[in-house]
Design a protein around this motif. Sequence first.
Motif, PDB file in Angstrom:
ATOM      1  N   LEU A 109       0.810  -0.720   0.146  1.00 12.81           N
ATOM      2  CA  LEU A 109      -0.466   0.219  -0.096  1.00 12.81           C
ATOM      3  C   LEU A 109       1.040   1.342  -0.070  1.00 12.81           C
ATOM      4  N   SER A 110       1.717   1.241   1.131  1.00 12.67           N
ATOM      5  CA  SER A 110       2.733   2.601   0.333  1.00 12.67           C
ATOM      6  C   SER A 110       3.558   2.744  -0.408  1.00 12.67           C
ATOM      7  N   ASP A 116      -0.807   3.496 -10.246  1.00 18.75           N
ATOM      8  CA  ASP A 116      -1.443   2.689 -10.603  1.00 18.75           C
ATOM      9  C   ASP A 116      -2.912   3.203 -10.179  1.00 18.75           C
ATOM     10  N   ALA A 117      -3.336   4.613 -10.102  1.00 16.56           N
ATOM     11  CA  ALA A 117      -3.970   5.286  -9.721  1.00 16.56           C
ATOM     12  C   ALA A 117      -4.637   5.330 -11.185  1.00 16.56           C
ATOM     13  N   GLN A 118      -4.194   5.862 -11.652  1.00 15.08           N
ATOM     14  CA  GLN A 118      -4.287   5.754 -13.553  1.00 15.08           C
ATOM     15  C   GLN A 118      -4.697   4.796 -14.106  1.00 15.08           C
ATOM     16  N   TYR A 119      -4.450   3.631 -13.441  1.00 16.17           N
ATOM     17  CA  TYR A 119      -5.117   2.548 -14.178  1.00 16.17           C
ATOM     18  C   TYR A 119      -6.503   2.143 -13.306  1.00 16.17           C
ATOM     19  N   THR A 120      -6.731   2.212 -11.740  1.00 13.34           N
ATOM     20  CA  THR A 120      -7.568   1.782 -11.065  1.00 13.34           C
ATOM     21  C   THR A 120      -8.810   2.777 -11.629  1.00 13.34           C
ATOM     22  N   LEU A 149      -3.184   4.894  -2.583  1.00  8.33           N
ATOM     23  CA  LEU A 149      -3.153   5.069  -1.949  1.00  8.33           C
ATOM     24  C   LEU A 149      -3.693   6.545  -1.684  1.00  8.33           C
ATOM     25  N   ALA A 150      -3.339   7.503  -2.334  1.00  8.61           N
ATOM     26  CA  ALA A 150      -3.849   9.134  -1.722  1.00  8.61           C
ATOM     27  C   ALA A 150      -6.034   9.049  -2.089  1.00  8.61           C
ATOM     28  N   MET A 151      -5.743   8.436  -3.652  1.00  8.49           N
ATOM     29  CA  MET A 151      -6.721   8.944  -4.082  1.00  8.49           C
ATOM     30  C   MET A 151      -7.766   7.668  -3.212  1.00  8.49           C
ATOM     31  N   TYR A 165      -8.073   0.259   2.147  1.00  5.28           N
ATOM     32  CA  TYR A 165      -7.097   0.765   0.851  1.00  5.28           C
ATOM     33  C   TYR A 165      -6.186   2.112   2.837  1.00  5.28           C
ATOM     34  N   ALA A 166      -7.463   2.748   2.773  1.00  5.22           N
ATOM     35  CA  ALA A 166      -6.155   4.176   4.002  1.00  5.22           C
ATOM     36  C   ALA A 166      -6.413   3.598   5.166  1.00  5.22           C
ATOM     37  N   ASN A 167      -6.213   1.803   6.063  1.00  2.00           N
ATOM     38  CA  ASN A 167      -6.603   1.166   6.982  1.00  2.00           C
ATOM     39  C   ASN A 167      -5.820  -0.287   7.055  1.00  2.00           C
TER      40      ASN A 167
END
Length: 283
Positions: A109-110, A116-120, A149-151, A165-167
């Motif tokens: 996650l880190s 990764d965000a764009q693909y997701t 992760l930020a998204m 993801y955030a937790n």
Amino acid sequence: MTPEKIAKAYHDACLAELQALKPGNVHVFADGHGMTIHDFVKSADVSAAVIAQPNLSVGERILHSVIATKNAVDMNTNLGVILLCAPLIHAAYSINSEQTLQQNLNDTLSQLTINDAQYTAEAILLANPAGLGAVYENDVHEKPYVTLLAMMQSAQYRDRIAWQYANSFSDIFNVGLSRYAEAQDKWQNRSKTQNNAWATTAVYLGFLASQLDTHIVRKYGESLATDVMNEAYDIDAAYLSTDNPKLIQKKLLDWDASLKNRNINPGTSADITVACVLASFLQ
């Protein structure tokens, strides 16, 4: 772990969830919401080898699996499952005697990237889940320029999958896995298949009875989601108190019919349940 073993663990987890009686969702006892169990089995079949391919990023696992599912069944049967299982699978490739799956997951996650965000985001738009609307921060309709992760962190309070993801997937590692193990132990005198199915139902009911299902919230609002959670609380209490889960089957099926008659699908709770079963298999 080998790609073959990881793909089998994912496939088995998807099928185990379908074998479980999960009120409001599609399962072996009843179809629903315009979908059949065959749609979900086919989705598991086509996404298993894709999501478990080595040398892919988490975002690539997500996008390629959603594309495979879309081509096979042309509907959103497993977006939430894929979003949750992709990082677990990625972490499983690094399991060794020194680090647990959960520790590897935290590392995974880190290390999530903007790519990764764009693909997701592309995968989410392709799957087009119910209730997907525009939001102020990190909207998937716009190309993301933050990490995955930020998204997910920005969406965690409106989506329980993003919350994982955030937790650090704490619903799974801190709640679901222990309930799954306790239920298996409670009903260990049953066949392995039945035992796994009843234990999976226990995990599903536990999530549904303790938190608002964000799929319901997105479609109908918090008030109805709270009503469903309260209904689940009573059924979960009866379920956990029995020495023979078969005796609660009619109550579960009656509630299943009631939810489907109201077009209520607690999809987020089902998705988290699959991830919990997968984590158990991978460990």
